[in-house]
Scaffold this motif. Structure first.
Motif, PDB file in Angstrom:
ATOM      1  N   TRP A 296       0.850  -1.189   0.000  1.00  0.00           N
ATOM      2  CA  TRP A 296       0.000   0.000   0.000  1.00  0.00           C
ATOM      3  C   TRP A 296       0.892   1.248   0.000  1.00  0.00           C
ATOM      4  CZ3 TRP A 296      -4.938  -0.204   3.505  1.00  0.00           C
ATOM      5  CH2 TRP A 296      -5.664  -1.373   3.214  1.00  0.00           C
ATOM      6  N   SER A 297       0.444   2.272  -0.707  1.00  0.00           N
ATOM      7  CA  SER A 297       1.158   3.543  -0.631  1.00  0.00           C
ATOM      8  C   SER A 297       0.893   4.171   0.733  1.00  0.00           C
ATOM      9  CB  SER A 297       0.682   4.496  -1.736  1.00  0.00           C
ATOM     10  OG  SER A 297      -0.655   4.914  -1.489  1.00  0.00           O
ATOM     11  N   GLU A 298       1.792   5.058   1.152  1.00  0.00           N
ATOM     12  CA  GLU A 298       1.619   5.717   2.444  1.00  0.00           C
ATOM     13  C   GLU A 298       0.295   6.477   2.498  1.00  0.00           C
ATOM     14  OE1 GLU A 298       3.954   8.856   5.427  1.00  0.00           O
ATOM     15  OE2 GLU A 298       4.966   8.014   3.685  1.00  0.00           O
ATOM     16  N   TRP A 299      -0.029   7.164   1.412  1.00  0.00           N
ATOM     17  CA  TRP A 299      -1.268   7.952   1.387  1.00  0.00           C
ATOM     18  C   TRP A 299      -2.498   7.043   1.484  1.00  0.00           C
ATOM     19  CZ3 TRP A 299      -3.066  12.211   2.798  1.00  0.00           C
ATOM     20  CH2 TRP A 299      -4.253  12.736   2.291  1.00  0.00           C
ATOM     21  N   LYS A 300      -2.444   5.850   0.860  1.00  0.00           N
ATOM     22  CA  LYS A 300      -3.567   4.918   0.930  1.00  0.00           C
ATOM     23  C   LYS A 300      -3.757   4.424   2.359  1.00  0.00           C
ATOM     24  CE  LYS A 300      -5.401   0.554  -0.866  1.00  0.00           C
ATOM     25  NZ  LYS A 300      -5.184  -0.581  -1.801  1.00  0.00           N
ATOM     26  N   VAL A 301      -2.667   4.079   3.030  1.00  0.00           N
ATOM     27  CA  VAL A 301      -2.761   3.624   4.423  1.00  0.00           C
ATOM     28  C   VAL A 301      -3.396   4.707   5.284  1.00  0.00           C
ATOM     29  CG1 VAL A 301      -1.476   2.898   6.466  1.00  0.00           C
ATOM     30  CG2 VAL A 301      -0.747   2.112   4.205  1.00  0.00           C
ATOM     31  N   VAL A 302      -2.920   5.939   5.123  1.00  0.00           N
ATOM     32  CA  VAL A 302      -3.412   7.045   5.940  1.00  0.00           C
ATOM     33  C   VAL A 302      -4.895   7.293   5.702  1.00  0.00           C
ATOM     34  CG1 VAL A 302      -3.253   9.551   6.301  1.00  0.00           C
ATOM     35  CG2 VAL A 302      -1.165   8.176   6.164  1.00  0.00           C
ATOM     36  N   THR A 303      -5.315   7.338   4.443  1.00  0.00           N
ATOM     37  CA  THR A 303      -6.731   7.626   4.148  1.00  0.00           C
ATOM     38  C   THR A 303      -7.645   6.504   4.627  1.00  0.00           C
ATOM     39  OG1 THR A 303      -6.371   6.791   1.886  1.00  0.00           O
ATOM     40  CG2 THR A 303      -6.310   9.171   2.203  1.00  0.00           C
ATOM     41  N   VAL A 304      -7.211   5.259   4.473  1.00  0.00           N
ATOM     42  CA  VAL A 304      -8.026   4.136   4.954  1.00  0.00           C
ATOM     43  C   VAL A 304      -8.152   4.188   6.479  1.00  0.00           C
ATOM     44  CG1 VAL A 304      -8.113   1.621   5.230  1.00  0.00           C
ATOM     45  CG2 VAL A 304      -7.567   2.615   2.994  1.00  0.00           C
ATOM     46  N   PHE A 305      -7.056   4.471   7.158  1.00  0.00           N
ATOM     47  CA  PHE A 305      -7.092   4.574   8.617  1.00  0.00           C
ATOM     48  C   PHE A 305      -7.966   5.752   9.051  1.00  0.00           C
ATOM     49  CE2 PHE A 305      -3.662   1.914  10.777  1.00  0.00           C
ATOM     50  CZ  PHE A 305      -3.659   0.963   9.771  1.00  0.00           C
ATOM     51  N   TRP A 306      -7.909   6.854   8.315  1.00  0.00           N
ATOM     52  CA  TRP A 306      -8.794   7.991   8.617  1.00  0.00           C
ATOM     53  C   TRP A 306     -10.263   7.583   8.498  1.00  0.00           C
ATOM     54  CZ3 TRP A 306      -6.421  12.679   5.443  1.00  0.00           C
ATOM     55  CH2 TRP A 306      -5.263  13.122   6.099  1.00  0.00           C
ATOM     56  N   LEU A 307     -10.579   6.840   7.438  1.00  0.00           N
ATOM     57  CA  LEU A 307     -11.967   6.414   7.224  1.00  0.00           C
ATOM     58  C   LEU A 307     -12.433   5.481   8.332  1.00  0.00           C
ATOM     59  CD1 LEU A 307     -11.995   5.820   3.350  1.00  0.00           C
ATOM     60  CD2 LEU A 307     -13.244   7.595   4.610  1.00  0.00           C
ATOM     61  N   VAL A 308     -11.568   4.571   8.736  1.00  0.00           N
ATOM     62  CA  VAL A 308     -11.914   3.678   9.849  1.00  0.00           C
ATOM     63  C   VAL A 308     -12.118   4.498  11.121  1.00  0.00           C
ATOM     64  CG1 VAL A 308     -11.098   1.811  11.342  1.00  0.00           C
ATOM     65  CG2 VAL A 308     -10.707   1.697   8.867  1.00  0.00           C
ATOM     66  N   GLY A 309     -11.228   5.467  11.370  1.00  0.00           N
ATOM     67  CA  GLY A 309     -11.363   6.336  12.534  1.00  0.00           C
ATOM     68  C   GLY A 309     -12.651   7.137  12.502  1.00  0.00           C
ATOM     69  N   LEU A 310     -13.048   7.606  11.322  1.00  0.00           N
ATOM     70  CA  LEU A 310     -14.291   8.370  11.178  1.00  0.00           C
ATOM     71  C   LEU A 310     -15.506   7.503  11.477  1.00  0.00           C
ATOM     72  CD1 LEU A 310     -15.784  10.931  10.367  1.00  0.00           C
ATOM     73  CD2 LEU A 310     -15.640  10.183   7.975  1.00  0.00           C
ATOM     74  N   MET A 311     -15.517   6.278  10.957  1.00  0.00           N
ATOM     75  CA  MET A 311     -16.639   5.377  11.218  1.00  0.00           C
ATOM     76  C   MET A 311     -16.760   5.062  12.707  1.00  0.00           C
ATOM     77  SD  MET A 311     -16.751   2.697   8.007  1.00  0.00           S
ATOM     78  CE  MET A 311     -15.021   2.219   8.094  1.00  0.00           C
ATOM     79  N   LEU A 312     -15.634   4.808  13.345  1.00  0.00           N
ATOM     80  CA  LEU A 312     -15.649   4.516  14.782  1.00  0.00           C
ATOM     81  C   LEU A 312     -16.099   5.736  15.589  1.00  0.00           C
ATOM     82  CD1 LEU A 312     -12.335   2.468  15.077  1.00  0.00           C
ATOM     83  CD2 LEU A 312     -14.666   1.590  15.332  1.00  0.00           C
ATOM     84  N   ALA A 313     -15.684   6.922  15.169  1.00  0.00           N
ATOM     85  CA  ALA A 313     -16.095   8.152  15.864  1.00  0.00           C
ATOM     86  C   ALA A 313     -17.591   8.364  15.742  1.00  0.00           C
ATOM     87  CB  ALA A 313     -15.337   9.348  15.297  1.00  0.00           C
TER      88      ALA A 313
END
Length: 325
Positions: A296-313
């Motif tokens: 995975w590219s660094e940007w892909k990892v970051v955006t996916v983790f952001w999306l997971v964080g948003l769903m959990l929030a």
């Protein structure tokens, strides 16, 4: 009240936005660059020398916003200043750690024992302030009306959170913008929770810090012009733990900050597996490096983790606000 809170957000955002272009070149001139450990992903070696200690940037923005909200609008409360204390307390520990790393040109700053001792002192001071006032020792279970009074066990929970959460955010700070974006999401969630709970002091702090982090993200997103360092990551962890304690959402923090918990668990699992069997579960821990080494590219990892964080929030907000209405 909502407009005034947004004004505090705007002030901290603008101060951060104006301060960063002056502070980042200063870090360059002082040669306060990040030392990238050799055992990390090879793609990160090009980041060697990127200015660190950038957490000072959003802490300045936060302080400016809090001063405006307190002196001009009189919207700060005791909770606001308790959060300011714990944030800057952990930020100072991180600052010492960063300074030692930079001056000694190594990836190791304070020893683990020194860092732990300092964190315990800040946590005990925070608890001591709580004992002087009528703060609840009840533990609430998310999505229910069930509560249990921990009484003398509650200080242990406070210590656990104020030591565990900053270390979790510290572990998460391993990619451009990863921790900053996840913190924006988490503090945004707590701003909403505090607003609906009529906890003005926490709402003021959360929205003001949110504005400062949004300003910092402009300089910290990929490719990062500055890293927050332990100065920022420990400060954010202290603030997040403090908010959970002051809003009686200690267990809910595991949902809202779920990505931080996953990152920490990945390290624990990796260590236990390697020490007991000699085998690694992940290609590298924390887990964001596992995905990076998986292609995975660094940007892909970051955006996916952001999306997971948003769903959990969003789930956390619903459990606290939606199910209570």
């Amino acid at each position: 009240m909502t407009l005034t809170l947004l004004f505090g957000l705007a002030i901290s955002f603008l101060v951060t936005l104006v301060f960063a272009p002056f502070f980042i070149p200063l870090l360059h001139r002082l040669h306060f660059g990040q030392y990238i450990r050799e055992e990390g992903p090879k793609s990160h070696q090009k980041k060697n020398g990127t200015p660190t200690m950038g957490g000072l940037i959003f802490l300045v923005g936060l302080l400016a916003g809090i001063l405006v909200m307190g002196l001009k609008y009189h919207m700060t409360t005791q909770d606001t200043y308790m959060l300011l204390f714990v944030t800057f307390g952990f930020g100072f520990i991180g600052l010492l750690d960063d300074f030692i790393k930079i001056t000694m040109k190594r990836n190791m700053g304070l020893t683990s024992k020194q860092k732990m001792a300092a964190q315990i002192v800040i946590a005990l001071a925070f608890w001591f302030i709580m004992t002087r006032y009528d703060y609840s020792t009840y533990l609430s279970f998310p999505g229910t009306h069930f509560m249990i009074n921990l009484q003398w066990f509650y200080p242990l929970l406070v210590l656990f959170l104020l030591i565990g959460v900053p270390n979790a955010t510290n572990l998460t700070d391993g990619m451009d913008g990863l921790l900053t974006g996840l913190s924006v999401i988490a503090f945004g969630a707590y701003a909403i929770i505090a607003w609906f709970s009529m906890n003005l002091g926490v709402a003021v702090f959360a929205t003001t810090l949110l504005g400062a982090l949004l300003g910092f993200l402009i300089f910290n997103a990929h490719p990062a012009r500055v890293f927050m360092g332990d100065t920022g990551s420990l400060a954010l962890g202290g603030a997040l733990a403090g908010m959970a304690i002051l809003t009686n959402t200690e267990l809910l923090l595991a949902v809202i900050g779920g990505v931080f918990a996953i990152e920490t668990l990945s390290v624990i699992i990796q260590v236990i597996s390697f020490k007991s069997t000699g085998r690694r579960i992940f290609k590298m821990s924390p887990i964001h490096h596992h995905f990076e080494l998986s292609g995975w590219s660094e940007w892909k990892v970051v955006t996916v983790f952001w999306l997971v964080g948003l769903m959990l929030a969003l789930i956390g907000i619903y459990l606290k606000v939606g199910m209570a209405s």
